[in-house]
Design a protein around this motif. Structure first.
Motif, PDB file in Angstrom:
ATOM      1  N   ARG A  74      10.283   6.187 156.268  1.00 48.93           N
ATOM      2  CA  ARG A  74      10.251   4.772 156.580  1.00 48.93           C
ATOM      3  C   ARG A  74       9.716   3.897 155.448  1.00 48.93           C
ATOM      4  O   ARG A  74       9.608   2.682 155.608  1.00 48.93           O
ATOM      5  N   SER A  75       9.390   4.515 154.308  1.00 46.28           N
ATOM      6  CA  SER A  75       8.938   3.728 153.155  1.00 46.28           C
ATOM      7  C   SER A  75       9.929   3.794 152.006  1.00 46.28           C
ATOM      8  O   SER A  75       9.592   3.437 150.867  1.00 46.28           O
ATOM      9  N   LEU A  76      11.148   4.231 152.296  1.00 47.79           N
ATOM     10  CA  LEU A  76      12.138   4.409 151.237  1.00 47.79           C
ATOM     11  C   LEU A  76      12.459   3.098 150.533  1.00 47.79           C
ATOM     12  O   LEU A  76      12.689   2.070 151.169  1.00 47.79           O
ATOM     13  N   ARG A  77      12.486   3.172 149.195  1.00 51.05           N
ATOM     14  CA  ARG A  77      12.950   2.058 148.382  1.00 51.05           C
ATOM     15  C   ARG A  77      14.287   2.375 147.709  1.00 51.05           C
ATOM     16  O   ARG A  77      14.963   1.458 147.232  1.00 51.05           O
ATOM     17  N   SER A 106      29.140   9.540 154.081  1.00 54.20           N
ATOM     18  CA  SER A 106      27.821   9.795 154.659  1.00 54.20           C
ATOM     19  C   SER A 106      27.831   9.321 156.102  1.00 54.20           C
ATOM     20  O   SER A 106      28.625   8.449 156.483  1.00 54.20           O
ATOM     21  N   SER A 107      26.959   9.886 156.894  1.00 49.82           N
ATOM     22  CA  SER A 107      26.868   9.481 158.289  1.00 49.82           C
ATOM     23  C   SER A 107      26.547   7.984 158.369  1.00 49.82           C
ATOM     24  O   SER A 107      25.581   7.522 157.755  1.00 49.82           O
ATOM     25  N   PRO A 108      27.349   7.190 159.086  1.00 44.02           N
ATOM     26  CA  PRO A 108      27.123   5.736 159.123  1.00 44.02           C
ATOM     27  C   PRO A 108      25.788   5.347 159.733  1.00 44.02           C
ATOM     28  O   PRO A 108      25.270   4.260 159.463  1.00 44.02           O
ATOM     29  N   VAL A 109      25.199   6.228 160.528  1.00 45.82           N
ATOM     30  CA  VAL A 109      23.939   5.882 161.184  1.00 45.82           C
ATOM     31  C   VAL A 109      22.817   5.698 160.171  1.00 45.82           C
ATOM     32  O   VAL A 109      21.851   4.977 160.419  1.00 45.82           O
ATOM     33  N   ILE A 110      22.946   6.321 158.996  1.00 50.22           N
ATOM     34  CA  ILE A 110      21.869   6.245 158.011  1.00 50.22           C
ATOM     35  C   ILE A 110      21.704   4.832 157.475  1.00 50.22           C
ATOM     36  O   ILE A 110      20.584   4.387 157.188  1.00 50.22           O
ATOM     37  N   CYS A 111      22.806   4.077 157.337  1.00 49.61           N
ATOM     38  CA  CYS A 111      22.709   2.704 156.865  1.00 49.61           C
ATOM     39  C   CYS A 111      22.219   1.766 157.963  1.00 49.61           C
ATOM     40  O   CYS A 111      21.521   0.780 157.683  1.00 49.61           O
ATOM     41  N   ARG A 112      22.565   2.073 159.182  1.00 49.40           N
ATOM     42  CA  ARG A 112      22.145   1.210 160.290  1.00 49.40           C
ATOM     43  C   ARG A 112      20.656   1.337 160.586  1.00 49.40           C
ATOM     44  O   ARG A 112      20.072   0.434 161.200  1.00 49.40           O
ATOM     45  N   GLN A 113      20.051   2.440 160.145  1.00 49.19           N
ATOM     46  CA  GLN A 113      18.624   2.649 160.389  1.00 49.19           C
ATOM     47  C   GLN A 113      17.809   2.600 159.097  1.00 49.19           C
ATOM     48  O   GLN A 113      16.718   3.145 159.030  1.00 49.19           O
ATOM     49  N   MET A 114      18.320   1.938 158.095  1.00 42.40           N
ATOM     50  CA  MET A 114      17.634   1.870 156.812  1.00 42.40           C
ATOM     51  C   MET A 114      16.374   1.022 156.929  1.00 42.40           C
ATOM     52  O   MET A 114      16.381  -0.038 157.561  1.00 42.40           O
ATOM     53  N   PRO A 115      15.248   1.466 156.337  1.00 37.99           N
ATOM     54  CA  PRO A 115      14.014   0.671 156.415  1.00 37.99           C
ATOM     55  C   PRO A 115      14.137  -0.630 155.641  1.00 37.99           C
ATOM     56  O   PRO A 115      14.961  -0.768 154.731  1.00 37.99           O
ATOM     57  N   GLU A 116      13.300  -1.590 155.978  1.00 35.35           N
ATOM     58  CA  GLU A 116      13.344  -2.898 155.334  1.00 35.35           C
ATOM     59  C   GLU A 116      12.880  -2.848 153.887  1.00 35.35           C
ATOM     60  O   GLU A 116      13.086  -3.813 153.138  1.00 35.35           O
ATOM     61  N   GLN A 149      19.545  -6.936 154.416  1.00 38.49           N
ATOM     62  CA  GLN A 149      18.312  -6.456 153.792  1.00 38.49           C
ATOM     63  C   GLN A 149      17.883  -7.394 152.664  1.00 38.49           C
ATOM     64  O   GLN A 149      18.554  -7.497 151.633  1.00 38.49           O
ATOM     65  N   ASP A 150      16.762  -8.059 152.857  1.00 36.22           N
ATOM     66  CA  ASP A 150      16.314  -9.061 151.887  1.00 36.22           C
ATOM     67  C   ASP A 150      15.754  -8.446 150.612  1.00 36.22           C
ATOM     68  O   ASP A 150      15.784  -9.093 149.558  1.00 36.22           O
ATOM     69  N   ASP A 151      15.220  -7.219 150.676  1.00 39.19           N
ATOM     70  CA  ASP A 151      14.605  -6.605 149.489  1.00 39.19           C
ATOM     71  C   ASP A 151      15.600  -5.840 148.622  1.00 39.19           C
ATOM     72  O   ASP A 151      15.233  -5.347 147.552  1.00 39.19           O
ATOM     73  N   LEU A 152      16.835  -5.730 149.073  1.00 40.29           N
ATOM     74  CA  LEU A 152      17.834  -4.976 148.313  1.00 40.29           C
ATOM     75  C   LEU A 152      18.115  -5.651 146.970  1.00 40.29           C
ATOM     76  O   LEU A 152      18.453  -6.835 146.920  1.00 40.29           O
ATOM     77  N   GLN A 153      17.974  -4.865 145.885  1.00 40.66           N
ATOM     78  CA  GLN A 153      18.151  -5.401 144.543  1.00 40.66           C
ATOM     79  C   GLN A 153      19.465  -4.985 143.897  1.00 40.66           C
ATOM     80  O   GLN A 153      20.051  -5.742 143.133  1.00 40.66           O
ATOM     81  N   ALA A 154      19.913  -3.747 144.167  1.00 40.76           N
ATOM     82  CA  ALA A 154      21.090  -3.235 143.461  1.00 40.76           C
ATOM     83  C   ALA A 154      21.822  -2.217 144.317  1.00 40.76           C
ATOM     84  O   ALA A 154      21.224  -1.520 145.141  1.00 40.76           O
ATOM     85  N   VAL A 155      23.129  -2.142 144.101  1.00 38.31           N
ATOM     86  CA  VAL A 155      23.991  -1.126 144.714  1.00 38.31           C
ATOM     87  C   VAL A 155      24.796  -0.491 143.588  1.00 38.31           C
ATOM     88  O   VAL A 155      25.467  -1.198 142.821  1.00 38.31           O
ATOM     89  N   THR A 156      24.712   0.832 143.479  1.00 36.63           N
ATOM     90  CA  THR A 156      25.438   1.571 142.453  1.00 36.63           C
ATOM     91  C   THR A 156      26.526   2.395 143.112  1.00 36.63           C
ATOM     92  O   THR A 156      26.249   3.150 144.052  1.00 36.63           O
TER      93      THR A 156
END
Length: 441
Positions: free
Chosen positions: A318-321, A330-340, A365-372
């Motif tokens: 729950r502290s993933l950055r 990937s399982s779609p549920v992982i993005c729907r439950q991503m921590p803030e 997600q307001d803290d998201l900085q980059a998508v690779t």
């Protein structure tokens, strides 16, 4: 646009000559002439470009396209003038690679501390990659590497055994000697090492255990090749380091007994921030690591989150950055439950990838900085790729696209230093003298 290709040919065109005479005159006012006369033409100072500007340019050009130092550039810069020479050499010596005893002799001569220049160049070394290959003539030996701060080794095949067509098991045997006490003592007396990258392509599964006893200051550890094994006949003292980063790419999955011993203090102090598993872990291994370290984990990377067990393990962090995978599904549920707290997401993309959950993640997600994104096969033709680009542009998220998975790895891995924010980068700022890395290949 032209339609000449569609017109029938009807002979050469008629040429019409015109005589044109142009005369340009200017009548600047006296005030304008005075202004123009006062404008000084920019000139390089007689003393040359200020060295501070030269250093800024050289540091900006430090890394080449492969993520390593641009050695060819620095060699040329050392020949420009005396003022540039020492500064270019210091940059060139930040990362050193030694493959032979002759290279080691040249290096030790250059960093000889009996001269001021040798002391300066020796203090500039931050990272070193040393290769000890017993199959090669003139290879490095243990005592040389001990003086040079680190050690690397490849197993050596017995004479006559490496025969094409022989049984694979016999041909691939690569024994290597253990480190002797003298070399270990010299390594222990050397500088404090904070990052160790050990690639072991021999049968000796005790080598890394010997090195781990040498440096109690390790914070980042990467193990590739042969999996370490705790001998049942040996009593090992507790591993003293509280690791912040662990990267594994072993031919066989490391045993839980070894990982429990390696990460005992890390679990007690809750210090582990980065787990990077380059080969797909079993659900049991990932569950073991997340159970012990998931609470404070900042970055998790595995090849694929296809199985629900892997996805649910990631959801418990729950502290993933940062979350990274190279798979296109990937399982779609992982993005729907991503921590803030998520700041960076990396994944593979092909025509079958489900992008809706990722686009929703970008929008919310307001803290998201980059998508690779690594584009596999026809991934660039994905019908929702444009929607992802628009969402990232609207939210101010840096979208980084590549079609080379090796390039993707260079973009996301960075230096072996746990960063305050993600994605990780490879910069000179993170390679300060207080951070010394040993690369064993």
């Amino acid at each position: 646009m032209t339609f000449c290709g569609y017109l029938p040919y009807s002979g050469p065109p008629m040429v019409v000559e015109h005589e044109i005479s142009l005369k340009f005159t200017s009548s600047p006012s006296p005030h304008d002439s005075e202004v123009y006369d006062n404008i000084r033409t920019p000139r390089v100072p007689a003393s040359g470009i200020p060295i501070e500007i030269v250093l800024t340019i050289l540091e900006a050009a430090y890394f080449d396209d492969r993520g390593g130092p641009d050695i060819d550039l620095f060699r040329k810069c050392t020949l420009v003038c005396k003022a540039w020479s020492l500064h270019a050499q210091k940059l060139m010596f930040r990362r050193v690679r030694l493959r032979s005893h002759s290279a080691f002799a040249s290096f030790t001569h250059a960093v000889n501390r009996s001269s001021p220049r040798g002391r300066i160049l020796g203090d500039a070394v931050i990272q070193m990659r040393a290769v000890l290959d017993y199959n090669q003539p003139g290879c490095l030996n243990q005592s040389s590497l001990a003086v040079a701060l680190d050690l690397a080794q490849y197993g050596c095949v017995a004479p006559g055994k490496d025969v094409v067509g022989s049984p694979a098991q016999e041909r691939m045997r690569r024994p290597a000697p253990s480190f002797d006490e003298h070399s270990l003592a010299l390594l222990s007396a050397g500088p404090r090492i904070t990052a160790l990258n050990f690639s072991n392509w021999s049968e000796n599964n005790q080598s890394v255990l010997q090195l781990l006893e040498v440096w109690p200051s390790l914070k980042s550890l990467s193990i590739t090749g042969t999996s370490p094994v705790l001998s049942p006949d040996v009593t090992y003292p507790p591993f003293p380091c509280a690791l912040e980063e662990l990267r594994l790419n072993c031919q066989r999955e490391p045993a839980k007994e070894f990982l429990g011993w390696l990460l005992h203090r890390s679990a007690d102090e809750k210090s582990l921030r980065v787990i990077d598993l380059e080969r797909q872990p079993s659900p049991e291994l990932l569950d073991f690591l997340v159970e012990k370290h998931g609470e404070m984990l900042h970055s998790l990377a595995i090849p694929s989150f296809t199985m629900h067990e892997h996805a649910h393990a990631a959801m418990r962090c729950r502290s993933l950055r940062e979350l990274r995978t190279e798979s296109s599904w990937s399982s779609p549920v992982i993005c729907r439950q991503m921590p803030e707290t998520i700041q960076h997401l990396a994944f593979g993309l092909d025509l079958d990838t489900l992008l809706n959950p990722i686009i929703d993640l970008v929008k919310t997600q307001d803290d998201l900085q980059a998508v690779t994104v690594n584009l596999w096969r026809d991934g660039y033709r994905h019908p929702q790729l444009t929607s992802l680009q628009m969402a990232c542009a609207y939210r101010g998220v840096d979208l980084r696209l590549t079609r080379d998975v090796r390039r993707m790895r260079l973009l996301v891995r960075g230096d072996p230093v746990v960063p305050p924010t993600y994605p990780r980068t490879q910069t000179l700022d993170s390679m300060q003298p207080a951070v010394r890395s040993v690369f064993v290949a």
